[in-house]
Design an enzyme around this catalytic site. Structure first.
Site, PDB file in Angstrom:
ATOM      1  N   HIS A 100      -3.013  -4.280  -8.026  1.00 48.21           N
ATOM      2  CA  HIS A 100      -1.772  -4.490  -7.274  1.00 48.21           C
ATOM      3  C   HIS A 100      -1.545  -5.974  -7.065  1.00 48.21           C
ATOM      4  O   HIS A 100      -2.498  -6.752  -6.932  1.00 48.21           O
ATOM      5  CB  HIS A 100      -1.805  -3.766  -5.932  1.00 48.21           C
ATOM      6  CG  HIS A 100      -3.010  -4.062  -5.093  1.00 48.21           C
ATOM      7  ND1 HIS A 100      -4.234  -3.464  -5.310  1.00 48.21           N
ATOM      8  CD2 HIS A 100      -3.191  -4.909  -4.040  1.00 48.21           C
ATOM      9  CE1 HIS A 100      -5.106  -3.906  -4.428  1.00 48.21           C
ATOM     10  NE2 HIS A 100      -4.508  -4.810  -3.651  1.00 48.21           N
ATOM     11  N   HIS A 102       0.299  -8.585  -4.460  1.00 50.50           N
ATOM     12  CA  HIS A 102       0.928  -8.779  -3.155  1.00 50.50           C
ATOM     13  C   HIS A 102       2.069  -9.773  -3.347  1.00 50.50           C
ATOM     14  O   HIS A 102       1.867 -10.850  -3.917  1.00 50.50           O
ATOM     15  CB  HIS A 102      -0.058  -9.393  -2.158  1.00 50.50           C
ATOM     16  CG  HIS A 102      -1.265  -8.550  -1.862  1.00 50.50           C
ATOM     17  ND1 HIS A 102      -1.378  -7.799  -0.725  1.00 50.50           N
ATOM     18  CD2 HIS A 102      -2.418  -8.348  -2.556  1.00 50.50           C
ATOM     19  CE1 HIS A 102      -2.548  -7.166  -0.718  1.00 50.50           C
ATOM     20  NE2 HIS A 102      -3.205  -7.492  -1.823  1.00 50.50           N
TER      21      HIS A 102
HETATM   22  P1  5GP Z   1      -6.397  -5.688  -1.334  1.00 51.65           P
HETATM   23  O1  5GP Z   1      -7.258  -6.255  -0.247  1.00 51.65           O
HETATM   24  O2  5GP Z   1      -7.086  -4.552  -2.057  1.00 51.65           O
HETATM   25  O3  5GP Z   1      -5.854  -6.731  -2.252  1.00 51.65           O
HETATM   26  O4  5GP Z   1      -5.122  -5.109  -0.589  1.00 51.65           O
HETATM   27  C1  5GP Z   1      -4.901  -3.765  -0.322  1.00 51.65           C
HETATM   28  C2  5GP Z   1      -3.658  -3.669   0.532  1.00 51.65           C
HETATM   29  O5  5GP Z   1      -3.256  -2.312   0.612  1.00 51.65           O
HETATM   30  C3  5GP Z   1      -3.863  -4.161   1.972  1.00 51.65           C
HETATM   31  O6  5GP Z   1      -2.987  -5.257   2.232  1.00 51.65           O
HETATM   32  C4  5GP Z   1      -3.537  -2.939   2.829  1.00 51.65           C
HETATM   33  O7  5GP Z   1      -2.808  -3.259   3.993  1.00 51.65           O
HETATM   34  C5  5GP Z   1      -2.734  -2.064   1.880  1.00 51.65           C
HETATM   35  N1  5GP Z   1      -2.889  -0.647   2.114  1.00 51.65           N
HETATM   36  C6  5GP Z   1      -4.077   0.026   2.245  1.00 51.65           C
HETATM   37  N2  5GP Z   1      -3.847   1.353   2.441  1.00 51.65           N
HETATM   38  C7  5GP Z   1      -2.493   1.523   2.419  1.00 51.65           C
HETATM   39  C8  5GP Z   1      -1.647   2.670   2.554  1.00 51.65           C
HETATM   40  O8  5GP Z   1      -2.079   3.811   2.732  1.00 51.65           O
HETATM   41  N3  5GP Z   1      -0.304   2.438   2.475  1.00 51.65           N
HETATM   42  C9  5GP Z   1       0.215   1.202   2.270  1.00 51.65           C
HETATM   43  N4  5GP Z   1       1.549   1.114   2.210  1.00 51.65           N
HETATM   44  N5  5GP Z   1      -0.556   0.095   2.132  1.00 51.65           N
HETATM   45  C10 5GP Z   1      -1.891   0.259   2.212  1.00 51.65           C
END
Ligand code: 5GP
Ligand code: ZN
Length: 139
Positions: A100, A102
């Site tokens: 993903h 951001h």
């Molecule tokens: P990472 O740290 O893996 O780059 O970011 C994962 C992101 O996914 C985090 O910013 C977190 O807030 C978001 N996230 C985790 N679970 C969910 C969810 O169930 N729904 C949504 N909309 N975002 C999520």
């Protein structure tokens, strides 16, 4: 698809999400815990991870949608700047192991944002050595 993956569950409609855009291959939706209001995630609908194993064709689709989201954040939210962030692996701070991007709007009224601390190489030779090692491994 991965049964336990949170983002695959969003794709399948098993978890709710505030969707911004979707087509057959990609999806953009609001991050549930935004760094800044408007923080949007861009994902492939198929389960790919990490970036090193994601097909380049899919990466092109993802980065194109990242650009569209960024443009929309500028137009709709009057964002003054945009951060694009993408983590691979626990060591890099990744929590959800489904690739993903951001897309985070930034505003002049907030503190300037920097999410890393610049360091230095011990010497120009050391920097060149790192460059050479990466160069030799390019495929
Ligand atoms: P990472 O740290 O893996 O780059 O970011 C994962 C992101 O996914 C985090 O910013 C977190 O807030 C978001 N996230 C985790 N679970 C969910 C969810 O169930 N729904 C949504 N909309 N975002 C999520
Ligand atoms: Zn997944």
């Amino acid at each position: 698809m991965s049964q336990d993956c949170v983002f695959c569950k969003i794709v399948r409609g098993e978890l709710p999400a505030a969707k911004v855009f979707e087509d057959n291959e990609v999806l953009a939706f609001m991050d549930i815990n935004p760094v800044m209001k408007g923080h949007t995630l861009v994902i492939p609908k198929a389960h790919h991870d990490p970036i090193t194993k994601t097909p380049p064709k899919m990466l092109r689709k993802l980065i194109t949608l990242v650009q569209r989201i960024a443009r929309a954040q500028v137009a709709a939210l009057q964002a003054d700047g945009i951060n694009v962030s993408q983590a691979n692996g626990v060591t890099a701070g990744q929590i959800v192991p489904h690739i993903h991007f951001h897309v985070i709007p930034r505003f002049a009224s907030n503190e300037p944002h920097r999410n890393w601390t610049p360091a230095t190489y011990d010497s120009p030779e050391e920097m060149n050595d790192y460059a050479e090692r990466i160069k030799q491994a390019l495929t």
